[in-house]
Each structure stands twice: as C-alpha cells, then as structure tokens.
Design a protein around this motif. Structure first.
Motif, PDB file in Angstrom:
ATOM      1  N   SER A  11      -5.490  -3.326   6.798  1.00  0.00           N
ATOM      2  CA  SER A  11      -4.627  -2.523   5.931  1.00  0.00           C
ATOM      3  C   SER A  11      -3.598  -1.705   6.696  1.00  0.00           C
ATOM      4  O   SER A  11      -2.716  -1.100   6.091  1.00  0.00           O
ATOM      5  CB  SER A  11      -5.474  -1.603   5.039  1.00  0.00           C
TER       6      SER A  11
ATOM      7  N   ARG B 110       0.849  -1.197   0.000  1.00  0.00           N
ATOM      8  CA  ARG B 110       0.000   0.000   0.000  1.00  0.00           C
ATOM      9  C   ARG B 110       0.881   1.242   0.000  1.00  0.00           C
ATOM     10  O   ARG B 110       1.713   1.421   0.893  1.00  0.00           O
ATOM     11  CB  ARG B 110      -0.918   0.000   1.229  1.00  0.00           C
TER      12      ARG B 110
ATOM     13  N   THR C 122     -11.682   5.969   1.270  1.00  0.00           N
ATOM     14  CA  THR C 122     -10.815   6.270   2.411  1.00  0.00           C
ATOM     15  C   THR C 122     -10.344   4.984   3.063  1.00  0.00           C
ATOM     16  O   THR C 122     -11.029   3.959   2.999  1.00  0.00           O
ATOM     17  CB  THR C 122     -11.561   7.137   3.454  1.00  0.00           C
ATOM     18  N   SER C 123      -9.173   5.039   3.661  1.00  0.00           N
ATOM     19  CA  SER C 123      -8.647   3.897   4.413  1.00  0.00           C
ATOM     20  C   SER C 123      -8.235   4.381   5.795  1.00  0.00           C
ATOM     21  O   SER C 123      -7.461   5.329   5.901  1.00  0.00           O
ATOM     22  CB  SER C 123      -7.441   3.296   3.685  1.00  0.00           C
TER      23      SER C 123
ATOM     24  N   TRP D 110      -1.810  -1.058  -3.809  1.00  0.00           N
ATOM     25  CA  TRP D 110      -2.947  -0.279  -3.300  1.00  0.00           C
ATOM     26  C   TRP D 110      -2.459   1.158  -3.287  1.00  0.00           C
ATOM     27  O   TRP D 110      -1.594   1.508  -2.510  1.00  0.00           O
ATOM     28  CB  TRP D 110      -3.290  -0.778  -1.902  1.00  0.00           C
TER      29      TRP D 110
ATOM     30  N   ASP E  31      -2.894   4.948  -2.616  1.00  0.00           N
ATOM     31  CA  ASP E  31      -3.583   6.097  -2.026  1.00  0.00           C
ATOM     32  C   ASP E  31      -3.327   7.345  -2.861  1.00  0.00           C
ATOM     33  O   ASP E  31      -2.238   7.508  -3.443  1.00  0.00           O
ATOM     34  CB  ASP E  31      -3.040   6.380  -0.617  1.00  0.00           C
TER      35      ASP E  31
ATOM     36  N   ASN F  39      -5.808   8.669   3.289  1.00  0.00           N
ATOM     37  CA  ASN F  39      -5.441   7.933   4.489  1.00  0.00           C
ATOM     38  C   ASN F  39      -6.043   8.595   5.726  1.00  0.00           C
ATOM     39  O   ASN F  39      -5.715   9.743   6.052  1.00  0.00           O
ATOM     40  CB  ASN F  39      -3.912   7.888   4.641  1.00  0.00           C
TER      41      ASN F  39
ATOM     42  N   TRP G 290      -7.368   2.289  -6.353  1.00  0.00           N
ATOM     43  CA  TRP G 290      -7.119   3.704  -6.087  1.00  0.00           C
ATOM     44  C   TRP G 290      -7.902   4.082  -4.834  1.00  0.00           C
ATOM     45  O   TRP G 290      -9.113   3.874  -4.765  1.00  0.00           O
ATOM     46  CB  TRP G 290      -7.607   4.568  -7.255  1.00  0.00           C
ATOM     47  N   CYS G 291      -7.203   4.632  -3.853  1.00  0.00           N
ATOM     48  CA  CYS G 291      -7.853   4.973  -2.585  1.00  0.00           C
ATOM     49  C   CYS G 291      -7.775   6.479  -2.360  1.00  0.00           C
ATOM     50  O   CYS G 291      -6.696   7.080  -2.512  1.00  0.00           O
ATOM     51  CB  CYS G 291      -7.184   4.224  -1.434  1.00  0.00           C
TER      52      CYS G 291
ATOM     53  N   SER H 160     -12.054   2.312   6.252  1.00  0.00           N
ATOM     54  CA  SER H 160     -13.424   2.730   5.969  1.00  0.00           C
ATOM     55  C   SER H 160     -14.180   3.062   7.252  1.00  0.00           C
ATOM     56  O   SER H 160     -15.076   3.900   7.243  1.00  0.00           O
ATOM     57  CB  SER H 160     -14.154   1.631   5.186  1.00  0.00           C
TER      58      SER H 160
ATOM     59  N   TYR I 195     -12.206   2.075  -7.037  1.00  0.00           N
ATOM     60  CA  TYR I 195     -11.994   3.229  -6.162  1.00  0.00           C
ATOM     61  C   TYR I 195     -12.546   2.946  -4.778  1.00  0.00           C
ATOM     62  O   TYR I 195     -13.653   2.449  -4.622  1.00  0.00           O
ATOM     63  CB  TYR I 195     -12.661   4.475  -6.741  1.00  0.00           C
ATOM     64  N   TRP I 196     -11.749   3.270  -3.770  1.00  0.00           N
ATOM     65  CA  TRP I 196     -12.124   3.124  -2.370  1.00  0.00           C
ATOM     66  C   TRP I 196     -11.899   4.486  -1.729  1.00  0.00           C
ATOM     67  O   TRP I 196     -10.775   4.982  -1.727  1.00  0.00           O
ATOM     68  CB  TRP I 196     -11.249   2.046  -1.737  1.00  0.00           C
TER      69      TRP I 196
END
Length: 828
Positions: free
Chosen positions: A529, A365, A488-489, A389, A391, A433, A429-430, A491, A485-486
């Motif tokens: 993660s 990541r 935020t990490s 991964w 960000d 953070n 794609w995130c 979640s 697409y995610w």
C-alpha cells in the motif's frame, strides 16, 4: 415592466412556491483582517488567509523562491472574517432558517448580529446552526473569528502530562500536512475553506440519505433507502423515489424512514479494466399537501466488495473481491493537490483521476495526513471505475484521547461517512496512516524519555481512537455491507518479517533504507500500500519555482528549498550512480532522475505482479503534488506526467509478459488481470542487437496453458539464449500471443543496467502527420526517448527499437518539439 421589477416578482414568487431554498453566502462581499488591527480588506470565500494576504500583496507567493520562510508569521496570528447580507421580509416568513458552514479551518467563533452562535474546532466537520430567531429584516452581520491553530494546539498540549511527537498538530483536527511534510511546505493556514449557506425550510427537510444494497442478482438489485427527516410538524407526508410514491407519517423532530426499492436487470459498477462503471440516478422528493418540501439526489453504483483475509501456508491473504471476483489492485496514493485547498478546481480533480484511469489503475488510497476530499474527487472516482481506500485523517504521530477529542472525532466520522458512503468507489475505511508503526518502530518513547506508564497510556489512547471510537461510529452510521474497516496502514512495520506475509505493507527499504532497487524482488508483501522513490518534476515545473531569474542548478538555494527531504538530493545521487552515468548538465540530470524513479518503481511493480496471487495489490507512493517540488509523485504540480507515470501506464496493463532473472536463468511470466481467458498462450523471443540484427529467434515457446491469472511459462539459461553476444549490446524482444496468434502483450528485456549499455547515437527523426500527431523513427535503438514541448504526449520516455517507428498524439498542436535519448546523457 422593467427588468428590476420582474426580478423582484420572480424572487418573491420563488419563496412563495419553494418550501426549501438555499442561499450561498459565499458569494456575498467578505472582508478579513488581523484581529490586532482595525483595517478590513476584501476576502474570498471559500478561501484561506494566505490566499487573501497574497491577493493584497501583503505576503509573497510561498511557492516561489524561498518565500515559504517569509510567511511563517501568519500561523501565529488570529484572523477575523465578516460579511453583511440582507434578509427580505418574505424570507423570514419561512418556518426555519439554518446557517451551514461546510468547512471552517479550524478554531473559530461564529457570531451573527453580535451574538455568539457556535465555537468550531474541527476543519472536517459541518457546522449547522438554527438561526431563524437571530435574523432580522435588512442588514445582518456574520462574523467568524479564527484563533491560531498553532497557539491553541500548544495550549491543548499542556493538558497532557507527557510530550507527544509532532505537537501541536496532534491536538488539532485539521489537515496535518499543513504543518509540513517531506514533500510539502509548512503553511498552517486559516479561513472559511468551504461554502457557507443559509437554508430556509418549512414543515420538514431531508437530512441525509443512505442506501443499503440488501441483495444483488442478475434479475434484481434490492435496496433499502434510509432517510433521516427532520420534521417541524407532525403529519402525513409523501416520499417519491424516482416518482415511485411512498406515504409516510412523521413525528416532530428526527425521523428515520426505511423504504424498499428495486432496480430490475441491474448493470454492475465495474472497476477500471473490467468493464463500465455503470451508475444509477436516484431522486428523492419530500412532499406535503402536493408541495415539494425538499429534494435530494444520489448517484449510486451496484457492486459487491469484500476484503478477504484467509490463513494459508505462508501467512494470511489480503485482497479485495469485487462482484464476486478477486481483483488485483493497481494504483497509487493521493495527497491534497494544493497546499491551499480552495483553489483545487473540479477540472483538476477530474483530470488527475482520468490520468489514473488512463494509466490502467483501479484503486487510489486517500492518505491520512490530508483532507476528506471534495465531492468532485469521489464523483470522478465513481465515473472512472477507481476504487477508494479512504484513510481517516490521522497520520504519523500520537493522538490524545480525552473526552472532548473523542467526541470531536466521533462527530467528524459521522459527518464524513454520511457524506461519502453512497459512492460506489469507496472500498475500505482505514483508521490512520502509520500510527501503529510509529508507536512500535519509530523510537519516540526513547526520544521523549517516556516512563513505562507514559508508553502504556499511548497504547490506551491509540486503542480508544482507532479500535473503539472510529469503528463504533462506523457501525452507527454505515449500512453493514459498506463497513469494511482496517485500523491502520501498514498493519505491520516494514522491519518485521510478518509485514510480508499478512496485512498491508509500507516497504521503505528502498529510499529510506537505501537498499538497491533489486531488493524489491525479495521484499514482496501480500498487499503493497506504500513504496516509492523520488524524481524531479518537469522543467516547466522546475522553472515555476522561481519568480525571476531561473538559475537551474542543483546548488541553487530555491531548488534546494523545494526538496523537503533533508537527504533527498544525496539519496537520488547515490542511486543514480548505481544505475546511470550521472550527467553534469541540469536538464539531463533532471531527465535521468525521472528515468531513475521510473526504473525503481518498474522493478517493484513487476516483482509484485509476478507474485500474484500471493501479492494482490500494489499502490505506489504517490500520484500528485501540493506545490512545485522534487518528490515521489508521478504527476507534478502543474499536471505534467513524469517518466514514472508513463511507466506506470505500461506496468499496469491488464496483460503483461514479464521476465525474472535469477542466477543466470530467465523465467517468463504471463499475467492477466481481466476476467476473460486466453487459450494456448505462446511467447515469441528474439535476441536483437542495438542495430537491429537478430541473433536468436525462438519462434515460439510453446505452452498449452489457459491464461486466466498468471502462468509461469519457461525457464531458459541466459548463456544459451544470447550465445556469444555481448549482453551489453543486445536485448530480448518478447511477444505474448494466444491461440489465434493475436498479440496479448509485448515487452523488452535488457541484461545490463542502463549505465553499462553500449549504445550508439541514434538518428531520430520526427515527422508531422497532422497538427496533433507525429511519427518518430530511428535507425538504431533509441533508449528512453524524451519528447519536450508545451503539450501532452500520448507516450514519452519510451524505447524505440531499431528501424521502427512510433506514432504519438499531442493534446494540442505544437510546432517546436525537442528530444533527447539516454545516449545524450552518456556522451556529454
């Protein structure tokens, strides 16, 4: 004819024949100065102002001693850079000339021959400027005037009616970690951090290429190649893809061309542990009237990837399906591997990613507080089968959403996804953070006394950036199969029960919460993660913190300055007391801190893997460091593997046999992450004391099972297993075999914490087999053998069983090898 005349003729001939040429202006003679001063000094491009100041001995090395404090003034100054380059008459015969800055850090004005061309305000964007009419034959002066990012950030902050946390960094589109983190120094730098080019072209040029995988079968990979071509003249052109000819018609201006392309009998790009990451080279040439105008090369991998989130009885799944198969993600988190990015070499990128592969990882990541990494990083991931991964570069703060900021972000996303999207390693794609979590859990609203309206505005700003601007920019610039697409990490924050039943999780109850390592057995998420624990770096790296006398002591102010977490030493010490005898000697304390870190992460990873398929991913924090520091990394700044990285290699093996101790009983789990199956698996269990005597031998625990994922094999009561043995003096030796009695995996299980083990002094001998191979033997159990020497050991920090030997390879010949074991720390 002399060499000078020959070179001049060759130079002219090149410009006559080539319709596109690129000059690297980075190699010109650059100068810099404080904008307040008149004296110009030599500079390096790519580079940073801190590196240039160090080269001239105007500031000390901030990595040494407590020098970080001495260089803080640099961030408040404005800095000017300039170079003079010559232009030949032949060069100006080209129809077009573009000045390209691949990276300017950050707020800057670009002048050519005294004319302001552009104002740049984003470290992550490419700045391309047509300059044909601004160039002149002979000397040309190129100047870049950098303003202090800190000062500009404060000015921008005044435009918002309420205070944002971490101001001014939230307002500045540059690497956020430069403002300091709990593993990195505050070094807010400036400069031309990537190459500068002057590109000449005629008729037309290829702006970018993106490759869409329409379908993938064993017979064919059907692709559509989209290329954006900027044409200076309308007309007929030819595009060749690996010598396959395509006639096209271009209008003046931007043209988007679609070209179908098929690869027969395709070989799949497989993640590490599943097979080879096969790659294909695609070369695109743009031609007009038999003249090659421009070339572009792409290296692609053929694979499918999906993020699967399906409701189940416990919540919602979260896992990656690669090439149609569920993949258990094993990996780490990446931060920039230097505070001064231009000195990260291609070799360092390749080594660190190879270290990931060698430790059985398949995912990494890229954390959102650093940079979108160099092409070499993604190339290395492609070649080593490591999924990324990715960000976007937003971390742990609130961000504004005014029109200028949003437009800037939109262009940033466009530049970066166009650069990166063809890499087969990119998995997701995130958006950011820990920003959703920061808004919900970190108490900033109370700290900054927000009104209800202020708090609502924070959410509006957040949704604008991460639920509108970024996903919309992805839709505009990505082909559909690459757009996972995610926002935020993580979640959901780690204090909420849903963080363990859906989405991805950053669990920090260990370390920040100071809960015992064993809490990992209870706090198992769907996809981990982030989680981690600190350990000291190698002694070599500890010594590199000093410019002179190396007083290795926990009380030394230099060592304290290289622990960026305010409570770091306290937390390490408290955890160490729980599990180990705390040494007084610094070298032994350093060693035990590494064992402690490795032990904590081993407990976490084993809890995650035992929970497969409920849990389908474990990415520990963190792989690497940006300077010499006491941190969560498994590889220190100088590239040395800490005890953690050796443990990661063991814990991430594709096949493992794991134990789970619950209320006097032992469960055994066989786990297989490969696509192949093992039939009729068995576990051989021996109860062995530290002198090598076998007290109990369960020749086989029979279980006619097929191991294609995870198998819970047996439940045994511990008192029946070890009988009358003292649990502090015995261990279990476990061997997992298949129907052909082939060993699948091995492991050791101890019944007590390290501090309670009744160890006896081992007689460890080292025999030299060859210049790069040694053999180690012991008479009794040698717990956590630590080899020390100026070389990389193929294994280290390992348990050597009684009356056994182990062969170790060295990365280079080294004569003097010292060692210690856990017994040495318990008997000072």
């Amino acid at each position: 004819m002399n060499k000078t005349i020959l070179f001049a003729l060759f130079f002219i001939q090149t410009f006559i024949n080539a319709q596109f040429s690129e000059r690297n202006l980075s190699s010109e003679k650059w100068q810099f100065k404080n904008s307040k001063e008149n004296n110009w000094l030599t500079a390096s491009v790519p580079g940073t102002v801190h590196l240039d100041l160090m080269d001239h001995q105007l500031i000390p090395d901030p990595y040494k001693d407590e020098n970080e404090k001495e260089v803080q003034w640099v961030e408040n100054e404005d800095w000017d850079y300039q170079t003079v380059f010559k232009i030949a008459a032949k060069e100006l015969e080209n129809q077009n000339a573009d000045l390209v800055f691949n990276g300017l850090d950050t707020f800057s004005e670009i002048y050519l021959n005294g004319k302001l061309l552009e104002k740049a305000d984003n470290m992550f964007r490419t700045w391309q400027i047509p300059v044909k009419n601004d160039l002149k034959i002979g000397n040309n002066i190129l100047q870049i005037k950098f303003r202090s990012s800190v000062n500009v950030g404060h000015e921008l902050a005044k435009k918002v009616s309420f205070a944002l946390p971490e101001s001014p960094r939230s307002f500045v589109r540059k690497a956020q970690y430069q403002f300091g983190w709990d593993w990195g120094p505050r070094l807010v730098t400036a400069g031309i951090w990537k190459d500068v080019q002057l590109n000449f072209w005629n008729y037309a040029k290829i702006e970018n290429v993106k490759i869409e995988q329409k379908s993938l079968t064993k017979q064919n990979a059907d692709l559509i190649i989209y290329t954006e071509i900027l044409a200076d003249q309308t007309g007929k052109y030819v595009v060749l893809i690996n010598d396959k000819l395509n006639n096209i018609q271009l209008k003046k201006g931007k043209n988007t061309i679609q070209i179908p392309f098929t690869i027969q009998n395709p070989k799949l790009w497989q993640p590490n542990g599943w097979g080879k990451p096969d790659l294909y080279d695609l070369k695109m040439s743009l031609k007009k009237d038999s003249k090659i105008l421009n070339n572009k090369a792409e290296r692609i991998g053929l694979r499918t990837i999906e993020l699967i989130q399906e409701k189940d009885e416990k919540g919602r799944s979260f896992y990656f399906k690669v090439n149609g198969n569920p993949m258990y993600a094993k990996g780490t988190n990446w931060i920039p591997s230097d505070s001064f990015i231009p000195r990260i070499t291609k070799e360092k990128y390749q080594k660190l990613i190879k270290d990931c592969k060698d430790a059985n990882m398949n995912m990494i990541r890229v954390w959102g507080g650093g940079i979108y990494e160099d092409d070499e990083f993604y190339k290395a991931c492609d070649e080593n089968g490591i999924l990324v991964w990715q960000d976007f570069m937003f971390a742990g703060s609130f961000y504004p959403s005014d029109e200028d900021f949003l437009n800037n972000v939109k262009e940033e996303v466009k530049d970066q996804v166009n650069r990166l999207q063809n890499h087969p390693s990119i998995a997701l794609w995130c958006g950011n953070n820990e920003i959703d979590e920061a808004i919900v859990n970190w108490g900033y609203q109370k700290q900054f006394k927000y009104s209800k309206e202020d708090s609502l505005q924070v959410w509006k700003d957040y949704k604008k950036v991460f639920h509108e601007v970024i996903p919309n920019a992805l839709k505009e610039n990505l082909t559909s199969e690459k757009n996972i697409y995610w926002p935020t990490s993580p979640s959901i924050g780690w204090g909420h029960k849903e963080s363990l039943t859906e989405g991805d999780s950053h669990y920090w109850g260990v370390w920040w919460g100071e809960f015992p390592f064993e809490i990992y057995n209870e706090k198992v998420p769907r996809f981990a993660s982030e989680y981690g624990f600190q350990g000291m770096p190698s002694l070599e790296t500890m010594k590199s913190m000093f410019s002179g006398n190396q007083d290795l002591s926990l009380e030394n102010s230099t060592i304290k300055a290289h622990e960026k977490n305010a409570r770091g030493f306290h937390i390490i010490h408290e955890y160490m007391k729980r599990d180990y005898v705390v040494p007084k000697d610094f070298v032994k304390y350093n060693y035990v801190s590494q064992l402690l870190q490795a032990r904590g992460m081993q407990i976490a990873i084993e809890a995650h893997r035992r929970a497969k398929p409920y849990n389908m991913g474990t990415l520990y924090w963190q792989l690497n460091d940006c300077w010499p520091v006491i941190s969560w990394s498994s590889i220190d700044y100088l590239g040395n593997w800490k005890a953690l990285h050796y443990q990661i290699k063991r814990s991430f093996e594709n096949q493992v046999i794991l134990t789970e101790e619950i209320e006097g009983f032992l469960n055994f789990y066989a786990i297989n992450d490969e696509l192949k199956k093992f039939e009729d698996i068995k576990v051989e269990i021996q109860v062995v004391d530290f002198n090598g005597k076998i007290f109990n031998d369960l020749t086989t625990v029979q279980n006619e099972k097929i191991l294609d994922g995870i198998a819970k094999i047996e439940l045994i009561e511990i008192k029946n297993l070890i009988k009358y043995s003292n649990k502090n003096e015995v261990f279990l030796k476990l061997v997992l075999t298949d129907i052909n009695k082939k060993i699948i995996a091995e492991n050791i299980h101890f019944f007590s914490k390290p501090k309670d083990l009744k160890l006896t002094k081992p007689d460890i001998k080292i025999t030299k087999i060859s210049p790069t191979e040694i053999e180690i033997t012991t008479d009794v159990l040698a717990k956590d053998v630590y080899l020390m020497g100026d070389t990389h050991f193929s294994d280290n920090f390992f348990d050597l069983l009684p009356k056994t030997s182990k062969r170790i390879t060295l990365s280079k010949p080294f004569e003097k090898i010292e060692l210690m074991s856990l017994w040495d720390t318990m008997n000072e």
